[in-house]
Write an enzyme that holds these catalytic residues in place. Structure first.
Site, short mmCIF file in Angstrom:
data_model
loop_
_atom_site.label_atom_id
_atom_site.label_comp_id
_atom_site.label_asym_id
_atom_site.label_seq_id
_atom_site.Cartn_x
_atom_site.Cartn_y
_atom_site.Cartn_z
N HIS A 72 0.84 -1.20 0.00
CA HIS A 72 0.00 0.00 0.00
C HIS A 72 0.87 1.24 0.00
O HIS A 72 1.84 1.32 0.74
CB HIS A 72 -0.89 0.02 1.25
CG HIS A 72 -2.00 -0.99 1.20
ND1 HIS A 72 -3.11 -0.92 2.01
CD2 HIS A 72 -2.17 -2.10 0.45
CE1 HIS A 72 -3.92 -1.93 1.76
NE2 HIS A 72 -3.37 -2.67 0.81
N TYR A 203 -9.13 4.81 8.17
CA TYR A 203 -9.25 5.16 9.59
C TYR A 203 -10.37 6.20 9.71
O TYR A 203 -10.31 7.24 9.05
CB TYR A 203 -7.94 5.78 10.10
CG TYR A 203 -6.82 4.78 10.30
CD1 TYR A 203 -6.00 4.38 9.24
CD2 TYR A 203 -6.57 4.23 11.56
CE1 TYR A 203 -4.97 3.47 9.44
CE2 TYR A 203 -5.53 3.32 11.76
CZ TYR A 203 -4.74 2.95 10.70
OH TYR A 203 -3.72 2.05 10.90
N PRO A 295 -3.26 -0.37 19.20
CA PRO A 295 -3.05 -0.79 17.81
C PRO A 295 -3.28 0.29 16.75
O PRO A 295 -3.04 0.05 15.57
CB PRO A 295 -4.06 -1.94 17.63
CG PRO A 295 -5.09 -1.73 18.70
CD PRO A 295 -4.41 -1.04 19.83
N LYS A 299 1.73 -0.68 15.16
CA LYS A 299 3.16 -0.70 15.46
C LYS A 299 3.68 -1.89 16.25
O LYS A 299 4.89 -2.14 16.26
CB LYS A 299 3.54 0.58 16.23
CG LYS A 299 3.48 1.83 15.39
CD LYS A 299 4.57 1.83 14.35
CE LYS A 299 4.41 2.93 13.35
NZ LYS A 299 4.75 2.55 12.00
N TYR A 387 4.26 6.37 10.25
CA TYR A 387 3.44 5.21 9.89
C TYR A 387 4.26 4.20 9.06
O TYR A 387 4.20 3.00 9.29
CB TYR A 387 2.18 5.65 9.13
CG TYR A 387 1.11 4.58 9.14
CD1 TYR A 387 0.05 4.63 10.04
CD2 TYR A 387 1.17 3.50 8.24
CE1 TYR A 387 -0.92 3.64 10.06
CE2 TYR A 387 0.20 2.51 8.25
CZ TYR A 387 -0.85 2.58 9.15
OH TYR A 387 -1.80 1.59 9.17
P1 RFL Z 1 3.25 -12.31 21.18
O1 RFL Z 1 2.82 -12.34 19.78
O2 RFL Z 1 2.23 -12.03 22.23
O3 RFL Z 1 3.95 -13.70 21.47
C1 RFL Z 1 4.28 -14.13 22.79
C2 RFL Z 1 4.28 -15.64 22.81
O4 RFL Z 1 4.72 -16.08 24.09
C3 RFL Z 1 3.91 -17.15 24.50
N1 RFL Z 1 4.00 -17.28 25.98
C4 RFL Z 1 4.74 -18.23 26.60
N2 RFL Z 1 5.50 -19.22 26.11
C5 RFL Z 1 6.14 -20.03 27.01
N3 RFL Z 1 6.04 -19.87 28.35
C6 RFL Z 1 5.29 -18.87 28.90
N4 RFL Z 1 5.20 -18.72 30.20
C7 RFL Z 1 4.60 -17.99 27.99
N5 RFL Z 1 3.78 -16.91 28.14
C8 RFL Z 1 3.43 -16.50 26.92
C9 RFL Z 1 2.53 -16.80 23.98
O5 RFL Z 1 1.69 -17.95 23.88
C10 RFL Z 1 2.89 -16.23 22.62
O6 RFL Z 1 2.93 -17.22 21.61
O7 RFL Z 1 4.43 -11.25 21.43
P2 RFL Z 1 5.57 -10.69 20.41
O8 RFL Z 1 6.31 -11.82 19.77
O9 RFL Z 1 6.31 -9.68 21.19
O10 RFL Z 1 4.79 -9.98 19.23
C11 RFL Z 1 4.03 -8.81 19.46
C12 RFL Z 1 2.84 -8.74 18.48
O11 RFL Z 1 2.14 -9.98 18.52
C13 RFL Z 1 1.90 -7.58 18.82
O12 RFL Z 1 2.64 -6.43 19.18
C14 RFL Z 1 0.99 -7.21 17.62
O13 RFL Z 1 0.08 -8.23 17.34
C15 RFL Z 1 0.24 -5.91 17.93
N6 RFL Z 1 -0.71 -5.53 16.86
C16 RFL Z 1 -0.27 -4.95 15.69
N7 RFL Z 1 1.05 -4.75 15.47
C17 RFL Z 1 1.47 -4.24 14.27
O14 RFL Z 1 2.70 -4.06 14.11
N8 RFL Z 1 0.62 -3.94 13.23
C18 RFL Z 1 -0.73 -4.12 13.38
O15 RFL Z 1 -1.46 -3.89 12.42
C19 RFL Z 1 -1.22 -4.61 14.65
N9 RFL Z 1 -2.52 -4.80 14.84
C20 RFL Z 1 -2.07 -5.74 17.05
C21 RFL Z 1 -2.97 -5.35 16.01
C22 RFL Z 1 -2.57 -6.31 18.22
C23 RFL Z 1 -3.94 -6.46 18.37
N10 RFL Z 1 -4.39 -7.02 19.58
C24 RFL Z 1 -4.89 -8.35 19.62
C25 RFL Z 1 -4.07 -6.36 20.83
C26 RFL Z 1 -4.33 -5.51 16.15
C27 RFL Z 1 -4.82 -6.04 17.34
C28 RFL Z 1 -6.31 -6.16 17.49
C1 PHB Z 2 -5.06 -4.85 10.89
O1 PHB Z 2 -5.11 -5.02 9.65
O2 PHB Z 2 -5.31 -5.76 11.69
C2 PHB Z 2 -4.71 -3.51 11.43
C3 PHB Z 2 -4.40 -2.49 10.55
C4 PHB Z 2 -4.06 -1.24 11.05
C5 PHB Z 2 -4.06 -1.02 12.42
C6 PHB Z 2 -4.37 -2.06 13.30
C7 PHB Z 2 -4.69 -3.31 12.80
O3 PHB Z 2 -3.77 0.21 12.90
#
Ligand code: RFL
Ligand code: PHB
Length: 393
Positions: A72, A203, A295, A299, A387
């Site tokens: 994009h 957005y 979110p 980031k 961004y």
């Molecule tokens: P994770 O992905 O939470 O992985 C952690 C892992 O550790 C495991 N764990 C354990 N394993 C062994 N022993 C234990 N005691 C443990 N405790 C936990 C868990 O099961 C898991 O598998 O952390 P990590 O690797 O730091 O990654 C971070 C990302 O997952 C997170 O920041 C993003 O998903 C946030 N996020 C977004 N980030 C973006 O860069 N772009 C986006 O568009 C974006 N959209 C989002 C998001 C997060 C969202 N939620 C669910 C809050 C959208 C949403 C809705």
């Molecule tokens: C997504 O596609 O899940 C998404 C995109 C942009 C955001 C957060 C989540 O700011």
């Protein structure tokens, strides 16, 4: 069991670290609490910065992402009934973002690690960390999939276990400082079998609350609406979600939006959190274990990749060149970026959401800032360069 680096958590941070270390010949073991099926199905982030894609490409992890990811060159922002475009390509010298589901990336990374003979122990939660502050050989105690307690000895522990993991909780309170902010709302997200209504993310600032249109593929849309932080999921039957989306996205998007089968629905609370420092002796925190962003700026995953880029380089210097100065500067280098990204994510959140109790004056200020953003090249550039992602350290 023994290894050089014990990695806790098979999310994006832990898997990428495992992969980068293995490429440098550094032995590591990943402990993951959940099953492979579970972590591969968890729907989360979707937007990758250009530098994130570059790190994955250099690591040899981007083949499918390059084929299937959607590039994009801008985003849309809708407020006061009109949509506007922020053109990243022209504002940032041609830089772009890639839309690719986090769970697809997780599948790619797990497949690559296992194909290379990597050790990922699924359904093996870490239950205690010992000796990382004062001992040269810390121990991670974990439960094996058979339920027995086992010990993993390592030179270093990488805490990549997310916000609710054990590593953050194992740090002595007096050794760290935690900075937190919670927001008085959450995001209800759905993944729906509906073709995208726009080529770009939208957005939306709306009187009824924020909404976001995103996508995963030409047939799958990812949609979010602002809801109350403590709303039960039962309060949001599919019909209500589609109605709110139609109102908040506005007629130009709502008209082609065809409600399709909802594959996933969940509510996430919005929070900002940073733990300082990110290193405690032989324990290094990375990704969500060290910081959380709301979110809105897309980031969290990108910040996790940026931490791992720094940590892998530092561990490489330690093992290959016998230099520990990069390990010593890990926390400072990461936190410099973390706080800039915290600021951006907080700002995007404050700009676009409806805050309960916000005065009419504050609402006018929000609209004035949005109007300035889409009419000033300087303001739009500030959004665009944050961004698409700040340069890696
Ligand atoms: P994770 O992905 O939470 O992985 C952690 C892992 O550790 C495991 N764990 C354990 N394993 C062994 N022993 C234990 N005691 C443990 N405790 C936990 C868990 O099961 C898991 O598998 O952390 P990590 O690797 O730091 O990654 C971070 C990302 O997952 C997170 O920041 C993003 O998903 C946030 N996020 C977004 N980030 C973006 O860069 N772009 C986006 O568009 C974006 N959209 C989002 C998001 C997060 C969202 N939620 C669910 C809050 C959208 C949403 C809705
Ligand atoms: C997504 O596609 O899940 C998404 C995109 C942009 C955001 C957060 C989540 O700011």
């Amino acid at each position: 069991m023994q290894t050089q680096v014990a990695i806790i958590g098979a999310g994006p941070a832990g898997l990428l670290l495992s992969h980068l270390l293995a490429r440098e010949g550094i032995d590591n073991v990943v402990l993951e609490r959940h099953s492979r099926v579970h972590v591969e199905a968890r729907i989360r982030a979707g937007v990758l910065e250009e530098t994130t894609v570059e790190v994955l490409e250099r690591a040899g992890l981007a083949a499918r992402l390059k084929r299937e990811g959607l590039r994009h060159t801008g985003i849309q922002i809708r407020f006061a009934g009109t949509r506007h475009r922020i053109d990243f390509a022209s504002l940032t010298g041609g830089r772009t973002i890639t839309v690719y589901g986090q769970h697809e990336l997780i599948k790619d990374m797990i497949a690559a690690r296992l194909a290379a003979g990597g050790r990922i122990l699924f359904e093996c939660p870490a239950v205690a960390l010992e000796g990382f502050l004062d001992c040269s050989r810390p121990v991670v105690r974990y439960q094996s999939s058979g339920g027995r307690e086992e010990a993993l000895m390592a030179d270093f522990i990488a805490g990549c276990d997310g916000h609710h993991g054990i590593t953050r909780a194992s740090v002595p309170r007096e050794a760290c400082r935690v900075f937190e902010r919670s927001y008085p709302f959450g995001w209800l997200g759905i993944l729906a079998e509906t073709p995208p209504v726009s080529d770009e993310l939208i957005y939306c600032h709306h009187d009824r609350g924020f909404a976001l249109f995103s996508m995963r593929s030409p047939t799958l849309s990812r949609l979010y609406v602002q809801c109350a932080a403590d709303d039960p999921l039962d309060d949001w039957p599919d019909a209500r979600v589609w109605d709110e989306l139609a109102m908040r996205l506005g007629p130009e998007a709502a008209h082609p939006l065809v409600p399709g089968p909802v594959r996933e629905k969940s509510i996430a609370r919005l929070r900002s959190c940073v733990i300082e420092p990110m290193r405690f002796g032989r324990l290094f925190l990375a990704g969500d274990a060290a910081h959380i962003v709301p979110p809105t700026g897309a980031k969290g995953l990108n910040l996790a990749v940026a931490d791992i880029h720094v940590l892998a380089r530092a561990l490489r210097a330690h093992y290959r060149e016998g230099q520990s100065d990069l390990l010593d500067t890990y926390s400072g280098i990461c936190l410099n970026r973390v706080w800039k990204v915290e600021r951006f994510s907080w700002w995007m959140t404050a700009l676009l959401h409806k805050f309960p109790g916000l005065s009419a004056f504050d609402e006018r200020l929000q609209l004035a800032e949005l109007s300035y953003l889409v009419s000033s090249r300087a303001a739009a550039t500030t959004l665009a360069e944050n961004y698409v992602g700040l340069p890696l350290a």
